[in-house]
Design a protein around this motif. Sequence first.
Motif, PDB file in Angstrom:
ATOM      1  N   ILE A 142       4.152  13.644   2.324  1.00  0.00           N
ATOM      2  CA  ILE A 142       5.167  12.591   2.282  1.00  0.00           C
ATOM      3  C   ILE A 142       4.423  11.288   2.017  1.00  0.00           C
ATOM      4  O   ILE A 142       3.459  10.967   2.730  1.00  0.00           O
ATOM      5  CB  ILE A 142       5.960  12.510   3.594  1.00  0.00           C
ATOM      6  N   TYR A 143       4.868  10.571   1.025  1.00  0.00           N
ATOM      7  CA  TYR A 143       4.237   9.312   0.641  1.00  0.00           C
ATOM      8  C   TYR A 143       5.078   8.141   1.147  1.00  0.00           C
ATOM      9  O   TYR A 143       6.290   8.092   0.928  1.00  0.00           O
ATOM     10  CB  TYR A 143       4.073   9.248  -0.875  1.00  0.00           C
ATOM     11  N   TYR A 144       4.401   7.212   1.802  1.00  0.00           N
ATOM     12  CA  TYR A 144       5.057   6.059   2.406  1.00  0.00           C
ATOM     13  C   TYR A 144       4.566   4.769   1.765  1.00  0.00           C
ATOM     14  O   TYR A 144       3.361   4.595   1.564  1.00  0.00           O
ATOM     15  CB  TYR A 144       4.758   5.993   3.898  1.00  0.00           C
ATOM     16  N   CYS A 145       5.493   3.897   1.534  1.00  0.00           N
ATOM     17  CA  CYS A 145       5.158   2.545   1.101  1.00  0.00           C
ATOM     18  C   CYS A 145       4.974   1.675   2.337  1.00  0.00           C
ATOM     19  O   CYS A 145       5.702   1.827   3.339  1.00  0.00           O
ATOM     20  CB  CYS A 145       6.294   1.998   0.231  1.00  0.00           C
ATOM     21  N   ASN A 146       4.047   0.754   2.250  1.00  0.00           N
ATOM     22  CA  ASN A 146       3.732  -0.131   3.373  1.00  0.00           C
ATOM     23  C   ASN A 146       3.442  -1.523   2.826  1.00  0.00           C
ATOM     24  O   ASN A 146       2.804  -1.666   1.780  1.00  0.00           O
ATOM     25  CB  ASN A 146       2.498   0.407   4.105  1.00  0.00           C
TER      26      ASN A 146
ATOM     27  N   GLY B 101       0.808  -1.209   0.000  1.00  0.00           N
ATOM     28  CA  GLY B 101       0.000   0.000   0.000  1.00  0.00           C
ATOM     29  C   GLY B 101       0.839   1.255   0.000  1.00  0.00           C
ATOM     30  O   GLY B 101       2.046   1.223   0.258  1.00  0.00           O
ATOM     31  N   TRP B 102       0.170   2.344  -0.331  1.00  0.00           N
ATOM     32  CA  TRP B 102       0.767   3.676  -0.269  1.00  0.00           C
ATOM     33  C   TRP B 102      -0.089   4.535   0.671  1.00  0.00           C
ATOM     34  O   TRP B 102      -1.323   4.540   0.558  1.00  0.00           O
ATOM     35  CB  TRP B 102       0.817   4.313  -1.652  1.00  0.00           C
ATOM     36  N   TYR B 103       0.592   5.210   1.569  1.00  0.00           N
ATOM     37  CA  TYR B 103      -0.045   6.136   2.491  1.00  0.00           C
ATOM     38  C   TYR B 103       0.612   7.499   2.320  1.00  0.00           C
ATOM     39  O   TYR B 103       1.699   7.604   1.749  1.00  0.00           O
ATOM     40  CB  TYR B 103       0.148   5.661   3.936  1.00  0.00           C
ATOM     41  N   ARG B 104      -0.051   8.519   2.821  1.00  0.00           N
ATOM     42  CA  ARG B 104       0.554   9.844   2.779  1.00  0.00           C
ATOM     43  C   ARG B 104       0.234  10.599   4.067  1.00  0.00           C
ATOM     44  O   ARG B 104      -0.761  10.316   4.745  1.00  0.00           O
ATOM     45  CB  ARG B 104       0.087  10.632   1.560  1.00  0.00           C
ATOM     46  N   GLN B 105       1.102  11.539   4.350  1.00  0.00           N
ATOM     47  CA  GLN B 105       0.943  12.308   5.583  1.00  0.00           C
ATOM     48  C   GLN B 105       1.444  13.728   5.382  1.00  0.00           C
ATOM     49  O   GLN B 105       2.488  13.946   4.777  1.00  0.00           O
ATOM     50  CB  GLN B 105       1.712  11.641   6.730  1.00  0.00           C
ATOM     51  N   VAL B 106       0.669  14.680   5.905  1.00  0.00           N
ATOM     52  CA  VAL B 106       1.083  16.072   5.942  1.00  0.00           C
ATOM     53  C   VAL B 106       1.242  16.465   7.393  1.00  0.00           C
ATOM     54  O   VAL B 106       0.620  15.868   8.287  1.00  0.00           O
ATOM     55  CB  VAL B 106       0.072  16.997   5.232  1.00  0.00           C
ATOM     56  N   PRO B 107       2.080  17.453   7.673  1.00  0.00           N
ATOM     57  CA  PRO B 107       2.303  17.864   9.067  1.00  0.00           C
ATOM     58  C   PRO B 107       1.000  18.213   9.771  1.00  0.00           C
ATOM     59  O   PRO B 107       0.145  18.922   9.220  1.00  0.00           O
ATOM     60  CB  PRO B 107       3.207  19.085   8.917  1.00  0.00           C
ATOM     61  N   GLY B 108       0.851  17.668  10.972  1.00  0.00           N
ATOM     62  CA  GLY B 108      -0.326  17.977  11.768  1.00  0.00           C
ATOM     63  C   GLY B 108      -1.533  17.111  11.485  1.00  0.00           C
ATOM     64  O   GLY B 108      -2.568  17.251  12.131  1.00  0.00           O
ATOM     65  N   LYS B 109      -1.400  16.205  10.516  1.00  0.00           N
ATOM     66  CA  LYS B 109      -2.513  15.326  10.187  1.00  0.00           C
ATOM     67  C   LYS B 109      -2.086  13.874  10.308  1.00  0.00           C
ATOM     68  O   LYS B 109      -0.897  13.545  10.278  1.00  0.00           O
ATOM     69  CB  LYS B 109      -3.031  15.609   8.775  1.00  0.00           C
ATOM     70  N   GLU B 110      -3.088  13.002  10.439  1.00  0.00           N
ATOM     71  CA  GLU B 110      -2.794  11.578  10.525  1.00  0.00           C
ATOM     72  C   GLU B 110      -2.406  11.033   9.146  1.00  0.00           C
ATOM     73  O   GLU B 110      -2.826  11.562   8.108  1.00  0.00           O
ATOM     74  CB  GLU B 110      -4.018  10.828  11.041  1.00  0.00           C
TER      75      GLU B 110
ATOM     76  N   ILE C 125      -2.945  -2.722  -2.830  1.00  0.00           N
ATOM     77  CA  ILE C 125      -3.153  -3.795  -3.795  1.00  0.00           C
ATOM     78  C   ILE C 125      -2.780  -5.105  -3.127  1.00  0.00           C
ATOM     79  O   ILE C 125      -1.757  -5.210  -2.458  1.00  0.00           O
ATOM     80  CB  ILE C 125      -2.325  -3.547  -5.081  1.00  0.00           C
ATOM     81  N   THR C 126      -3.628  -6.098  -3.294  1.00  0.00           N
ATOM     82  CA  THR C 126      -3.384  -7.395  -2.674  1.00  0.00           C
ATOM     83  C   THR C 126      -2.545  -8.276  -3.586  1.00  0.00           C
ATOM     84  O   THR C 126      -2.268  -7.943  -4.742  1.00  0.00           O
ATOM     85  CB  THR C 126      -4.704  -8.099  -2.362  1.00  0.00           C
TER      86      THR C 126
ATOM     87  N   GLY D 212       6.587  -2.240  -6.218  1.00  0.00           N
ATOM     88  CA  GLY D 212       5.284  -1.653  -6.459  1.00  0.00           C
ATOM     89  C   GLY D 212       5.425  -0.230  -6.948  1.00  0.00           C
ATOM     90  O   GLY D 212       6.479   0.403  -6.772  1.00  0.00           O
ATOM     91  N   TRP D 213       4.345   0.262  -7.546  1.00  0.00           N
ATOM     92  CA  TRP D 213       4.361   1.611  -8.087  1.00  0.00           C
ATOM     93  C   TRP D 213       3.040   2.318  -7.775  1.00  0.00           C
ATOM     94  O   TRP D 213       1.998   1.677  -7.616  1.00  0.00           O
ATOM     95  CB  TRP D 213       4.532   1.570  -9.612  1.00  0.00           C
ATOM     96  N   LEU D 214       3.129   3.608  -7.741  1.00  0.00           N
ATOM     97  CA  LEU D 214       1.936   4.439  -7.639  1.00  0.00           C
ATOM     98  C   LEU D 214       2.049   5.498  -8.737  1.00  0.00           C
ATOM     99  O   LEU D 214       2.886   6.394  -8.641  1.00  0.00           O
ATOM    100  CB  LEU D 214       1.813   5.102  -6.274  1.00  0.00           C
ATOM    101  N   GLN D 215       1.246   5.348  -9.778  1.00  0.00           N
ATOM    102  CA  GLN D 215       1.203   6.318 -10.864  1.00  0.00           C
ATOM    103  C   GLN D 215       0.201   7.403 -10.478  1.00  0.00           C
ATOM    104  O   GLN D 215      -0.983   7.106 -10.261  1.00  0.00           O
ATOM    105  CB  GLN D 215       0.799   5.658 -12.169  1.00  0.00           C
TER     106      GLN D 215
END
Length: 115
Positions: A92-96, A35-44, A51-52, A78-81
């Motif tokens: 900031i985008y994180y791979c998981n 999976g791909w997640y993202r985070q901005v300062p001050g937010k979860e 993708i399974t 993995g990729w995120l287009q």
Amino acid sequence: QVHLVESGGGLVQPGGSLRLSCQASGRIFGIAVMGWYRQVPGKERELVAHITSSGSTNYADSVKGRFTISRDTAKNTGWLQMSSLKPEDTAIYYCNILQLGSYYWGQGTQVTVSS
């Protein structure tokens, strides 16, 4: 030990595109979900897409129709287009990955959408 490395982030103008990559290495026995997640300062941190191992995908409503997640199971990659990027995609985008009941995270890659 599992190691995830993201790449492909950067600065892009609104409406532009970027492709993020995630390479998993180390003790990889079978990634159930990537999976791909993202985070901005001050937010979860929030889910962007995942993708399974069977190829089923899920997207956050905010990115549906603009982002596409994919993976190469054999290469543990993995990729995120990301297309039609908006300033609110800046984060900031994180791979998981989920493997054998454990979650692993990369260090993240910065995506900035600005003119």
